[in-house]
Design a protein around this motif. Structure first.
Motif, PDB file in Angstrom:
ATOM      1  N   ASP A 110       0.875  -1.186   0.000  1.00  0.00           N
ATOM      2  CA  ASP A 110       0.000   0.000   0.000  1.00  0.00           C
ATOM      3  C   ASP A 110       0.909   1.232   0.000  1.00  0.00           C
ATOM      4  O   ASP A 110       1.806   1.333   0.851  1.00  0.00           O
ATOM      5  CB  ASP A 110      -0.866  -0.062   1.267  1.00  0.00           C
ATOM      6  N   HIS A 175      -1.006   2.226   9.459  1.00  0.00           N
ATOM      7  CA  HIS A 175      -1.575   0.967   9.952  1.00  0.00           C
ATOM      8  C   HIS A 175      -0.634  -0.194   9.707  1.00  0.00           C
ATOM      9  O   HIS A 175       0.192  -0.165   8.796  1.00  0.00           O
ATOM     10  CB  HIS A 175      -2.898   0.706   9.214  1.00  0.00           C
ATOM     11  N   HIS A 182      -5.422  -3.464   6.200  1.00  0.00           N
ATOM     12  CA  HIS A 182      -5.456  -2.689   7.451  1.00  0.00           C
ATOM     13  C   HIS A 182      -5.442  -3.637   8.634  1.00  0.00           C
ATOM     14  O   HIS A 182      -6.346  -4.450   8.807  1.00  0.00           O
ATOM     15  CB  HIS A 182      -6.726  -1.822   7.515  1.00  0.00           C
ATOM     16  N   ALA A 206       2.277   0.550   7.263  1.00  0.00           N
ATOM     17  CA  ALA A 206       2.176   1.617   6.272  1.00  0.00           C
ATOM     18  C   ALA A 206       2.274   2.947   7.029  1.00  0.00           C
ATOM     19  O   ALA A 206       1.495   3.192   7.943  1.00  0.00           O
ATOM     20  CB  ALA A 206       0.859   1.522   5.521  1.00  0.00           C
ATOM     21  N   GLU A 208       1.828   6.847   6.665  1.00  0.00           N
ATOM     22  CA  GLU A 208       1.114   7.677   5.685  1.00  0.00           C
ATOM     23  C   GLU A 208       0.616   9.009   6.238  1.00  0.00           C
ATOM     24  O   GLU A 208      -0.576   9.165   6.514  1.00  0.00           O
ATOM     25  CB  GLU A 208      -0.031   6.904   5.028  1.00  0.00           C
ATOM     26  N   GLU A 239       2.746   7.881   1.290  1.00  0.00           N
ATOM     27  CA  GLU A 239       2.682   6.613   2.031  1.00  0.00           C
ATOM     28  C   GLU A 239       3.643   5.584   1.459  1.00  0.00           C
ATOM     29  O   GLU A 239       3.788   5.480   0.238  1.00  0.00           O
ATOM     30  CB  GLU A 239       1.249   6.044   1.945  1.00  0.00           C
TER      31      GLU A 239
HETATM   32 CO    CO Z   1      -2.571   2.804   3.885  1.00  0.00          CO
END
Ligand code: CO
Ligand code: MF3
Length: 273
Positions: A110, A175, A182, A206, A208, A239
């Motif tokens: 991500d 996250h 997530h 991640a 972000e 991110e």
């Molecule tokens: Co994310």
């Protein structure tokens, strides 16, 4: 706040699969960045991303997620995150944030970037640059700190040092990521009294940060997805998905593992194989 739910610590083998997903995301970024210019629709960018995902035999983390209807999020100007691609035509000077996730063999990557289309307002470019710097500072903190709360401290420090009165969005945070997009733990972009969980091998998160040129307050549009700044100010979002491997850090959604950006911050990345 930092939840108490269990964190999924990954084996090196699992992180290597996540790296494959991360590298698909990096390729989507490259293709979408290349395509983003005035006259193109946000839906066009979604098509570019979908093609790259298909070419790699991957699937989108976003499409169908809680009913999300597209492959990527494209958030323009006062839109912070979760903008749904469609008929909107990009215009000169637009601030365009692109967020995407890919799944390979069940494991997720991500990442997001912001680009300012020509003729860019230098103040928008500065916003995006500072936001990118907060992300890298947060990632560097992951490499050096004991506990996850250091990420938010690093983000705040960079904003403070920038001399700008930017808003740091609080309702949306980084996250854990792995077999789902997530997961716990939350990765906050601001200081709190809680130090957060220990940073140790197998942790994949991640990072972000989202910054605005005005207030940090947000609103969700009628479509129930698009998050905008409450005051109409422009926003940026960066991110990366990052792994703590057995020997050190590797940025899974960067082609070079984050080597170049982190070297500038005194951090040496450690290949996973
Ligand atoms: Co994310
Ligand atoms: N990628 C976003 C995040 O960074 C989540 C997007 S949710 C979606 O956490 F539904 F829009 F895909």
């Amino acid at each position: 706040m930092f939840g108490r739910e269990r964190i999924e610590y990954k084996t090196t083998e699992q992180i290597l699969v996540m790296r494959r997903a991360g590298l698909v995301v990096a390729q989507i970024h490259a293709a979408v960045r290349e395509s983003a210019r005035p006259g193109v629709t946000t839906g066009n960018l979604d098509g570019v991303a979908a093609q790259v995902i298909a070419d790699h035999g991957a699937t989108s983390s976003f499409l169908g997620y809680h009913g999300y209807p597209a492959t990527i999020c494209v958030s323009v100007n006062d839109e912070i995150v979760h903008g749904i691609p469609g008929d909107r035509v990009l215009e000169p000077g637009d601030v365009v944030s692109v967020d995407c996730g890919a799944i390979v063999d069940g494991w997720h990557g991500d990442a997001a970037f912001t680009t300012v289309l020509p003729e860019a307002d230098p103040a928008d470019v500065e916003l995006s640059d500072v936001t990118e710097r907060t992300m890298w500072a947060g990632i560097a903190a992951l490499a050096t700190a004991e506990r996850l709360g250091a990420v938010g401290e690093a983000v705040e420090d960079v904003v403070d040092a920038s001399g700008h009165e930017y808003g740091i969005v609080q309702e949306y945070v980084g996250h854990g990521i792995g077999s789902a997009m997530h997961q716990p733990p939350e990765v906050l972009n601001y200081r709190t009294r809680e130090k957060g969980p220990r940073i140790k091998p197998g942790l994949c998160v991640a990072v972000e940060p989202m910054l605005t040129r005005g207030s940090r307050m947000t609103q969700v549009l009628e479509d129930d997805w698009t998050v905008v700044t409450a005051d109409g100010s422009r926003a940026a979002h960066w991110e990366h998905t990052v792994a703590i491997g057995p020997q050190g850090i590797w940025v899974l959604t960067a082609a070079d593992g984050g080597a170049q950006a982190l070297a500038a911050l005194g951090v040496t990345v450690v290949p996973l194989d």
